[in-house]
Design an enzyme around this catalytic site. Structure first.
Site, PDB file in Angstrom:
ATOM      1  CD  GLU A  50      -2.656  -0.990   2.346  1.00  0.00           C
ATOM      2  OE1 GLU A  50      -3.812  -1.736   2.377  1.00  0.00           O
ATOM      3  OE2 GLU A  50      -2.396  -0.171   3.372  1.00  0.00           O
ATOM      4  CG  ASP A  61      -3.015   8.196   8.632  1.00  0.00           C
ATOM      5  OD1 ASP A  61      -2.962   6.899   8.906  1.00  0.00           O
ATOM      6  OD2 ASP A  61      -3.338   8.742   7.603  1.00  0.00           O
TER       7      ASP A  61
END
Ligand SMILES: Cc1ncc(COP(=O)(O)O)c(C=O)c1O
Lengths: 270, 413
Positions: A50, A61
């Protein structure tokens, strides 16, 4: 045409192990190092990579990937720059440069380029799929069409809070695999119950007849082993980013390769 | 753009661009609100609190000396402009923000969420959330950019005194945008026990509609009050726009009423150092369509789709996004959006203080500063024009900023 992502999961399954999916933030520490990192990660045994596009406002995040994103942006990384780095690795003579890659990010940089233009650029750079953390299926129609036109997968996310109806919705257009978020939280979360997450992933996989990879908070070979016991795939992000950041740029490929080898060793099933 | 329902869309703007984990919570909130607004007991409780606790209706005040000042600056005869100030600064906690937080915290209690979080820029929304949580005995945590913690210090102390925990946010621009990022991260982590009390008509559906409805009391009251005083509708309605909640609150009744299409609506954004510099917060004047904080709307962004840092002397307007309905009103032409610089806002702050004895918030000062330009655009009317202005908040929180400005510029007024 079968998806190359799907094929990577099928191959791992045939080898009686979970697929290892490794995240890195494109352009961290700089764009020049990204192709070498991709190659090191592939060579060390990641089944799928990824590749993150840095974003100014990474709301999904935790601190580790937030900081990676900030470092990458400071060093000049853009969406196009990251795709160029992917293309340059794909063009290299490396025997590992055909490993499937999912471009991973937030929607605004995609919308800015335009759904169709972004999908085309990603495909031309050699991406196999896109994964967009802030684009639930309800809003993903035009990007899903664009991906389909480029023969790419748009990888859906599911979470512990997803209802049965949403699981079915996520499955309607998925072809490669489904990303199951292990816990309500942000990337790099601690205290995850991996056994429960892996069991949930198994249920989803059986229902949708698609491989399901589990991510968020998987940081050690031990975590990976617990996930791999039931789930089709294990995603490791923050721990990889930490290894990349844990020394000078020149040494980053070797540091990350060591971690990926250890994780890959933990993906086998008894 | 293809939502299963059209709810949550204002033309092509709005939607729900959030992590999958949050979708269930947004569904839960939407259902709880649909339920609550059909529940007479809930609405009665909300009304009772708005009148006995918040102090509604807030007054509508005819500001005569300001009116003459505005007329003179716009080159109109004295007496041809009547400026009406809707005094949200007189609501409990000193701004319109409390209209929203009382409603949302009542809703949080109804949903059985023991913990409430909020983002804040100027600190007014944080104070209003902390106040409502104190009132209902819920835990409150507020995310505030480090820069805003410094420039709106009185509000930090107020939140703490009200029992809230304030988390300074050190990431990015250290202002409202990053405070909202951090609030979203907290929410996704504690989503089962926590209600996220969004402070403006921004964010994913249902927030833009929910906050609009809770703030629409401003315009409903003002419209009735003006009609009682003059027997007519306003010629123009003016409000400052950060995320856009006081503006949507005062616009809503006119937007929803097809008979009010002649009432002109003006939103005023922050031009910071000027909209031709790269230090401003004029999202609707200078931005382009993007996705930020869960909605598609105008945003300030670069070529690569990275969100830019905004700038305004006023913390509550210092935001590179705007609520989706404003984007729709802009593109449809129903509302017009102007921008006012830091220094013009400061001058308007001083002039309102001297002509009317009102120290307004620096956010509000942007709306005041735009009045001569707005009036100059209106057709003259023999009997005079009525201009309704949202006086969204009071200025106590801004005194240190104003003092620094005066020292820096040597301004006497
Ligand atoms: C007094 C006042 N007015 C206006 C605003 C801007 O917010 P909105 O555009 O949502 O009304 C704020 C925000 O903090 C405020 O405190």
């Amino acid at each position: 045409m079968t998806s190359r992502l799907r094929a990577a999961f099928d191959r791992a399954r045939a080898e009686n192990r979970a697929a290892l999916v490794v995240y890195l933030c494109g352009g961290d520490p700089d764009l020049a190092t990204t192709p070498a990192l991709l190659d090191a990660i592939a060579r060390a045994g990641a089944d799928v990579i990824e590749l993150g596009i840095p974003f100014s406002d990474p709301t999904a995040d935790g601190p580790v990937i937030q900081e990676a994103s900030a470092r990458a942006r400071k060093a000049g990384a853009t969406a196009r720059g990251v795709l160029d780095a992917l293309a340059s690795w794909r063009r290299s003579k490396s025997p590992h440069a055909d490993r499937p890659v999912v471009v991973f990010g937030y929607y605004n940089p995609i919308l800015r380029m335009g759904d169709a233009a972004f999908a085309r650029a990603a495909r031309n750079a050699g991406a196999d799929g896109l994964l967009v953390v802030d684009l639930p299926p309800e809003e993903a129609g035009t990007l899903a069409d664009a991906c389909e036109a480029e023969a790419m997968d748009l990888v859906p996310l599911l979470a512990p809070t997803s209802s049965d109806a949403r699981i079915a919705l996520a499955g309607t257009r998925a072809r490669g695999f489904v990303y199951y978020v292990s816990t309500a939280g942000v990337t790099g979360a601690g205290g995850v119950d991996f056994d429960a997450a892996a069991a949930r992933a198994r249920t989803i996989s059986d229902r949708l007849h698609l491989p399901v990879a589990v991510g968020f908070g998987v940081s050690s070979p031990d975590d990976a082993r617990r996930v791999a016991a039931h789930a089709d795939g294990v995603v490791v992000g923050s721990a990889v980013v930490r290894a990349i950041a844990g020394g000078d740029a020149a040494g980053a490929p070797a540091r990350v390769a060591q971690l990926v080898r250890d994780l890959r060793g933990a993906c086998g099933r008894a | 753009m293809s939502s299963p329902t059209t709810a949550g869309w204002f033309g092509p703007f709005g939607g729900r661009y959030v992590a999958e984990t949050l979708v269930a919570a947004l569904d839960e909130l939407e259902a709880a609100w649909r339920d609550a607004r059909a529940d007479g007991a809930f609405l009665h409780e909300l009304d009772r609190l708005l009148s006995t606790y918040v102090g509604r209706p807030t007054p509508l005040y005819h500001a005569e000396r300001l009116s003459d000042d505005v007329a003179r600056t716009a080159g109109r005869r004295a007496g041809t402009i009547r400026v009406w100030l809707k005094r949200e600064d007189l609501a409990h906690t000193g701004a319109h923000k409390i209209n929203n937080t009382i409603g949302q915290v009542l809703l949080a209690r109804r949903m059985g969420k023991p913990r409430v979080i909020a983002e804040t820029g100027a600190g007014q929304h944080g104070v209003a959330t902390a106040t409502a949580c104190a009132l209902f005995g819920l835990r409150c945590e507020v995310f505030m950019g480090e820069l805003d913690v410094a420039r709106q210090a009185p509000n930090v102390l107020r939140m703490e005194l009200l029992g809230a925990q304030v988390h300074p946010v050190r990431a990015g621009s250290r202002t409202l945008k990053d405070a909202m990022n951090e609030a979203l991260r907290d929410w996704v982590t504690h989503v089962r026990t926590t209600h996220y009390c969004v402070g403006s008509v921004a964010g994913p559906h249902p927030y833009p509609s929910l906050v609009r409805e809770l703030q629409s009391v401003i315009g409903r009251e003002a419209r009735a009050q003006l009609f009682a005083a003059t027997g007519r509708s306003p010629d123009a309605v003016v409000a400052c726009v950060g995320g856009g909640s006081n503006a949507m609150g005062i616009f809503a009744t006119f937007v929803d009423d097809p008979g009010s299409s002649a009432v002109r609506l003006f939103g005023v954004e922050a031009a910071g150092h000027g909209i031709d510099t790269n230090e401003h917060a004029a999202t609707l004047s200078r931005g382009s369509v993007g996705v930020l904080h869960g909605a598609k709307s105008y945003v300030l962004q670069d070529e690569d789709g990275q969100i830019l840092e905004a700038h305004s002397i006023s913390a509550g307007l210092d935001y590179p996004g705007v609520g989706p309905e404003h984007s729709f009103l802009r593109d449809s032409g129903r509302a017009r959006y102007l921008a006012v610089t830091d220094s013009d806002a400061l001058a308007a702050f001083s002039s309102l203080a001297r002509t009317e004895g009102i120290l307004c918030a620096l956010e509000t000062a942007h709306a005041i500063a735009a009045l001569p330009r707005i009036v100059a655009e209106l057709p003259e009317r023999h009997e005079g024009l009525d201009v309704l202005v949202s006086l969204s908040g009071r200025g106590d929180k801004d005194l240190a900023t104003v003092r620094d400005w005066r020292e820096r510029t040597g301004a006497a007024s």
